[in-house]
Design a protein around this motif. Structure first.
Motif, PDB file in Angstrom:
ATOM      1  N   LEU A   1     -28.004  47.466  -5.085  1.00  0.00           N
ATOM      2  CA  LEU A   1     -29.371  46.969  -5.017  1.00  0.00           C
ATOM      3  C   LEU A   1     -30.296  48.065  -4.521  1.00  0.00           C
ATOM      4  O   LEU A   1     -30.042  48.674  -3.480  1.00  0.00           O
ATOM      5  CB  LEU A   1     -29.463  45.769  -4.066  1.00  0.00           C
TER       6      LEU A   1
ATOM      7  N   LEU B   1     -32.944  37.896   1.168  1.00  0.00           N
ATOM      8  CA  LEU B   1     -32.662  38.638  -0.058  1.00  0.00           C
ATOM      9  C   LEU B   1     -31.303  39.323   0.009  1.00  0.00           C
ATOM     10  O   LEU B   1     -30.473  39.196  -0.905  1.00  0.00           O
ATOM     11  CB  LEU B   1     -33.758  39.678  -0.265  1.00  0.00           C
TER      12      LEU B   1
ATOM     13  N   PHE C   1     -27.885  38.632  -2.310  1.00  0.00           N
ATOM     14  CA  PHE C   1     -27.257  39.645  -3.154  1.00  0.00           C
ATOM     15  C   PHE C   1     -25.810  39.925  -2.724  1.00  0.00           C
ATOM     16  O   PHE C   1     -24.922  40.056  -3.568  1.00  0.00           O
ATOM     17  CB  PHE C   1     -28.078  40.935  -3.129  1.00  0.00           C
TER      18      PHE C   1
ATOM     19  N   LEU D   1     -29.739  46.872  -9.650  1.00  0.00           N
ATOM     20  CA  LEU D   1     -30.921  46.044  -9.864  1.00  0.00           C
ATOM     21  C   LEU D   1     -31.969  46.456  -8.840  1.00  0.00           C
ATOM     22  O   LEU D   1     -31.638  47.006  -7.790  1.00  0.00           O
ATOM     23  CB  LEU D   1     -30.574  44.566  -9.719  1.00  0.00           C
ATOM     24  N   ARG D   2     -33.226  46.156  -9.145  1.00  0.00           N
ATOM     25  CA  ARG D   2     -34.329  46.610  -8.295  1.00  0.00           C
ATOM     26  C   ARG D   2     -35.190  45.446  -7.856  1.00  0.00           C
ATOM     27  O   ARG D   2     -35.501  44.555  -8.658  1.00  0.00           O
ATOM     28  CB  ARG D   2     -35.189  47.634  -9.046  1.00  0.00           C
ATOM     29  N   ILE D   3     -35.603  45.482  -6.586  1.00  0.00           N
ATOM     30  CA  ILE D   3     -36.543  44.520  -6.048  1.00  0.00           C
ATOM     31  C   ILE D   3     -37.786  45.285  -5.597  1.00  0.00           C
ATOM     32  O   ILE D   3     -37.684  46.269  -4.852  1.00  0.00           O
ATOM     33  CB  ILE D   3     -35.970  43.738  -4.858  1.00  0.00           C
TER      34      ILE D   3
ATOM     35  N   LYS E   1     -40.433  41.073  -6.433  1.00  0.00           N
ATOM     36  CA  LYS E   1     -40.169  40.854  -7.852  1.00  0.00           C
ATOM     37  C   LYS E   1     -38.876  41.574  -8.256  1.00  0.00           C
ATOM     38  O   LYS E   1     -38.640  42.716  -7.869  1.00  0.00           O
ATOM     39  CB  LYS E   1     -41.338  41.338  -8.707  1.00  0.00           C
ATOM     40  N   LEU E   2     -38.054  40.880  -9.028  1.00  0.00           N
ATOM     41  CA  LEU E   2     -36.818  41.455  -9.559  1.00  0.00           C
ATOM     42  C   LEU E   2     -37.137  42.240 -10.819  1.00  0.00           C
ATOM     43  O   LEU E   2     -37.735  41.709 -11.759  1.00  0.00           O
ATOM     44  CB  LEU E   2     -35.820  40.341  -9.880  1.00  0.00           C
ATOM     45  N   HIS E   3     -36.754  43.508 -10.832  1.00  0.00           N
ATOM     46  CA  HIS E   3     -36.902  44.344 -12.022  1.00  0.00           C
ATOM     47  C   HIS E   3     -35.505  44.631 -12.558  1.00  0.00           C
ATOM     48  O   HIS E   3     -34.696  45.293 -11.900  1.00  0.00           O
ATOM     49  CB  HIS E   3     -37.639  45.638 -11.687  1.00  0.00           C
TER      50      HIS E   3
ATOM     51  N   ILE F   1     -39.219  36.360  -7.542  1.00  0.00           N
ATOM     52  CA  ILE F   1     -38.192  35.582  -6.836  1.00  0.00           C
ATOM     53  C   ILE F   1     -38.625  35.271  -5.405  1.00  0.00           C
ATOM     54  O   ILE F   1     -37.838  34.742  -4.621  1.00  0.00           O
ATOM     55  CB  ILE F   1     -36.838  36.334  -6.816  1.00  0.00           C
TER      56      ILE F   1
ATOM     57  N   LEU G   1     -30.984  34.507  -9.558  1.00  0.00           N
ATOM     58  CA  LEU G   1     -30.551  35.840  -9.963  1.00  0.00           C
ATOM     59  C   LEU G   1     -29.606  35.785 -11.153  1.00  0.00           C
ATOM     60  O   LEU G   1     -29.730  36.568 -12.102  1.00  0.00           O
ATOM     61  CB  LEU G   1     -29.873  36.549  -8.787  1.00  0.00           C
TER      62      LEU G   1
END
Length: 322
Positions: A13, A50, A54, A257-259, A264-266, A277, A293
């Motif tokens: 992450l 968060l 994850f 994955l990127r927050i 926001k989840l990218h 999210i 997710l």
């Protein structure tokens, strides 16, 4: 485990905690940071929810990014929240190094394992020309402190034809005696740097060919590693990594994955939008977050389409920390 429809698993992450940056790097924010978005960044309780969501889905590595993450006063608490989460084996951070010399001990005490520092030139004058800051000497001193504290250090250098393309030998000389990994990163096109990209993009493939010719061996990637192809040489204390996003099958090994700093989840650095999210984070319900997710991951595509000139919603790299 978070897994997409292409069988890629996501152990990693990348968590942005601010999009503010105090440097003016010519390939990212040449005019400096502009406050043109909502600065309601994730709070520490939201970050804890968060991270727990994850990690319950198999995330074992968290990288804290920005902008410049050290501009947040609660950075040590954020590092500690990540490091103490069940299942997290590695907490890393990417920084421009502005506060490295003064704050590295606090970060290590909070649980930081590794650090990526951006140094696009070892020439102080060129460094200042690229970043807008005359801080190279202090940053190098901070790197020495980090190494002495047992932190695994990597150096990020963006390849640019008109600025540092000829500096590889300087970096190699430094790596002879310095136990860091130098990661040479191909300049990526974003929404704001199209002209600069066309003038300065350099392919990493000729460098890879030269390294192999000069006796460097390629390392096998760990499952939680980033996208770099890494190389070692018995005569050097340091290593070299190449990040070549325009190379064939670059996205096949995607594991991250990127927050964004606003929750926001990218699904990709160059996705056409961030997926909100934050309501699940504000409810402090990690079960709701996990279900969201898993559902959203179904939309992740096979590639970033950079090779076709697509840059998505990414205006500049400070938005998501690369």
């Amino acid at each position: 485990m978070l897994e997409d429809k292409f069988g890629r698993r996501f152990h990693y992450l990348r968590l942005s905690i601010t999009d503010v940056c105090n440097f003016k790097c010519n390939y990212c924010l040449p005019d400096g940071y502009a406050c043109d978005t909502d600065r309601d960044f994730l709070t520490l309780p939201e970050i804890k929810t968060l991270v727990n969501g994850f990690t319950s889905l198999g995330t074992s590595k968290i990288r804290i990014t920005g902008g410049e993450p050290s501009l947040r006063k609660d950075l040590p608490e954020i590092i500690q929240a990540c490091a103490s989460a069940k299942g997290v084996q590695h907490v890393a951070m990417t920084s421009n190094g502005y506060k490295l010399e003064s704050d590295i001990q606090k970060w290590v005490d909070a649980g930081l394992n590794s650090l990526n520092i951006s140094i696009d030139s070892l020439d102080p004058r060129m460094f200042a020309a690229i970043t807008g800051h005359n801080k190279l000497e202090a940053i190098l001193s901070g790197i020495d402190k980090a190494i002495a504290l047992g932190v695994k250090v990597k150096i990020n250098a963006v390849l640019m034809k008109q600025y540092n393309e000829q500096e590889l030998q300087n970096f190699l000389t430094w790596l002879k005696v310095t136990p860091v990994t130098l990661r040479l990163i191909e300049l990526m096109q974003t929404g704001d740097n199209v002209t600069f990209f066309k003038q300065n993009h350099v392919s990493g493939m000729p460098i890879k060919e030269q390294l192999l010719k000069d006796g460097w061996g390629q390392l096998i990637r760990d499952k939680a590693a980033g996208p770099a192809q890494e190389f070692f040489h018995p005569d050097y204390q340091g290593k070299i990594g190449l990040i070549m996003p325009y190379s064939k099958d670059f996205c096949a090994s995607c594991n991250r994955l990127r927050i964004s700093a606003t929750g926001k989840l990218h699904l990709c650095l160059f996705a056409d939008q961030g997926l909100d999210i934050r309501p699940a984070l504000q409810s402090a319900d990690s079960t709701e977050l996990q279900a969201q997710l898993i559902q959203l991951l179904g939309d992740k595509e096979a590639t970033h389409w950079l090779q076709d000139g697509f840059t998505g919603a990414t205006k500049h790299l400070a938005m998501l920390g690369g």
